[in-house]
Design a protein around this motif. Structure first.
Motif, mmCIF file in Angstrom:
data_model
loop_
_atom_site.group_PDB
_atom_site.id
_atom_site.type_symbol
_atom_site.label_atom_id
_atom_site.label_comp_id
_atom_site.label_asym_id
_atom_site.label_seq_id
_atom_site.Cartn_x
_atom_site.Cartn_y
_atom_site.Cartn_z
ATOM 1 N N ILE A 8 1.072 9.507 -4.939
ATOM 2 C CA ILE A 8 0.143 10.424 -4.271
ATOM 3 C C ILE A 8 0.893 11.287 -3.263
ATOM 4 O O ILE A 8 0.635 12.487 -3.136
ATOM 5 C CB ILE A 8 -0.986 9.645 -3.583
ATOM 6 N N MET A 9 1.831 10.682 -2.548
ATOM 7 C CA MET A 9 2.613 11.419 -1.561
ATOM 8 C C MET A 9 3.398 12.546 -2.214
ATOM 9 O O MET A 9 3.432 13.681 -1.706
ATOM 10 C CB MET A 9 3.569 10.477 -0.828
ATOM 11 N N CYS A 10 4.016 12.256 -3.357
ATOM 12 C CA CYS A 10 4.843 13.266 -4.031
ATOM 13 C C CYS A 10 4.027 14.479 -4.458
ATOM 14 O O CYS A 10 4.543 15.605 -4.468
ATOM 15 C CB CYS A 10 5.526 12.644 -5.253
ATOM 16 N N VAL A 59 1.647 20.174 -2.695
ATOM 17 C CA VAL A 59 0.448 20.995 -2.906
ATOM 18 C C VAL A 59 -0.146 21.416 -1.566
ATOM 19 O O VAL A 59 -0.559 22.569 -1.383
ATOM 20 C CB VAL A 59 -0.587 20.240 -3.751
ATOM 21 N N SER A 60 -0.192 20.485 -0.608
ATOM 22 C CA SER A 60 -0.762 20.823 0.698
ATOM 23 C C SER A 60 0.136 21.787 1.471
ATOM 24 O O SER A 60 -0.358 22.595 2.264
ATOM 25 C CB SER A 60 -0.990 19.548 1.518
ATOM 26 N N ALA A 85 0.831 -1.209 0.000
ATOM 27 C CA ALA A 85 0.000 0.000 0.000
ATOM 28 C C ALA A 85 0.864 1.256 0.000
ATOM 29 O O ALA A 85 0.564 2.231 -0.706
ATOM 30 C CB ALA A 85 -0.928 -0.007 1.216
ATOM 31 N N PHE A 86 1.941 1.244 0.766
ATOM 32 C CA PHE A 86 2.831 2.407 0.810
ATOM 33 C C PHE A 86 3.505 2.632 -0.535
ATOM 34 O O PHE A 86 3.607 3.780 -1.003
ATOM 35 C CB PHE A 86 3.887 2.222 1.897
ATOM 36 N N MET A 87 3.961 1.562 -1.177
ATOM 37 C CA MET A 87 4.613 1.696 -2.476
ATOM 38 C C MET A 87 3.649 2.280 -3.513
ATOM 39 O O MET A 87 4.035 3.129 -4.330
ATOM 40 C CB MET A 87 5.129 0.338 -2.942
ATOM 41 N N LYS A 88 2.392 1.859 -3.469
ATOM 42 C CA LYS A 88 1.421 2.370 -4.434
ATOM 43 C C LYS A 88 0.977 3.793 -4.105
ATOM 44 O O LYS A 88 0.456 4.487 -4.981
ATOM 45 C CB LYS A 88 0.207 1.445 -4.485
#
Length: 258
Positions: free
Chosen positions: A48-50, A55-56, A41-44
């Motif tokens: 999204i994290m990047c 942006v946030s 899940a973290f790898m996928k």
């Protein structure tokens, strides 16, 4: 007699050891399964994290520049989990917009995300109490990632849940960091609000490339410009969204008839 008691004790000890080893093996297998699902899940969620963190962070800086401390950014990210509207919300909060305007704008801007969950009705139903969290935290990015995860077993559904959970943590972390950075480091924030414009432009281009028909995009631009000329900069958003929604509903019904 003594030998029979000794054999009985040895049998009992062996049975206890076997049960202990079995439980230990089951526990180790469970932990390995959890680690494997969490890692996948973290790898996928890395793409999204990047995008979410940077942006946030810009969002947190804009909130700080508008006079709202980092904990307001955190509170907003907890209750309003949609990046595009959070940027718009800064303008609403600064200008003193009414609750009705904010609520209707949020509903119209994020109505598309309500339909994302329709693709995962059966999957979310199997997730029990987690389904409410999944429905209300699905975004463009998590929807795209979840589409790559097949509903094979319970581990697949856990993976979907962790992707949604990690993604929300990324956004909240970036919002808090942006607020702290904007508060602690005195630098000029002029121009950083352009990230909101850039975000909408990127979303518009992405939808334009994927769509077969461009009438919704063209209609949205024209109606927004006309509403801006009629209602002005501060009051054009809500009328434009209402008119665009009505036009697109009518257009979609005609397309279905055809």
């Amino acid at each position: 007699m003594y030998r029979e008691k000794s054999d009985s004790r040895q049998y009992s000890i062996c049975t206890i050891r076997r049960r202990t080893d079995h439980r230990r093996g089951s526990s180790e297998g469970f932990m390995q399964g959890v680690k494997s699902v969490t890692k996948q899940a973290f790898m996928k969620s890395i793409p999204i994290m990047c995008s979410y963190i940077f942006v946030s962070m810009a969002y947190g800086m804009m909130m700080e520049n508008a006079g709202f401390a980092w904990y307001y950014s955190l509170l907003t990210s907890l209750t309003v989990y949609t990046g595009a509207f959070q940027f718009v919300l800064i303008t609403f909060l600064s200008s003193g917009a009414s609750i009705v305007t904010i609520a209707v704008t949020a509903l119209l801007m994020n109505s598309r995300q309500s339909f994302y969950s329709l693709s995962f009705l059966e999957t979310f139903r199997k997730m029990g109490r987690k389904k409410l969290y999944m429905i209300h935290t699905i975004t463009d990015e998590t929807y795209a990632v979840n589409c790559t995860i097949e509903d094979k077993d319970e581990n697949s559904r856990k993976e979907m849940f962790l992707v949604a959970f990690f993604s929300r943590c990324y956004w909240m972390f970036g919002a808090v960091m942006g607020g702290l950075i904007g508060q602690l480091i005195p630098f000029e924030l002029t121009g950083i609000d352009f990230c909101m414009t850039a975000l909408f432009i990127i979303i518009f281009i992405d939808q334009w490339e994927k769509a077969d028909k461009h009438f919704p995009a063209v209609a949205g631009i024209l109606i927004a410009v006309i509403a801006l000329m009629i209602f002005g900069q501060r009051a054009f958003m809500l009328p434009a969204l209402v008119i665009v929604s009505g036009v697109l509903i009518f257009w979609n019904s005609k397309q279905q008839e055809v």
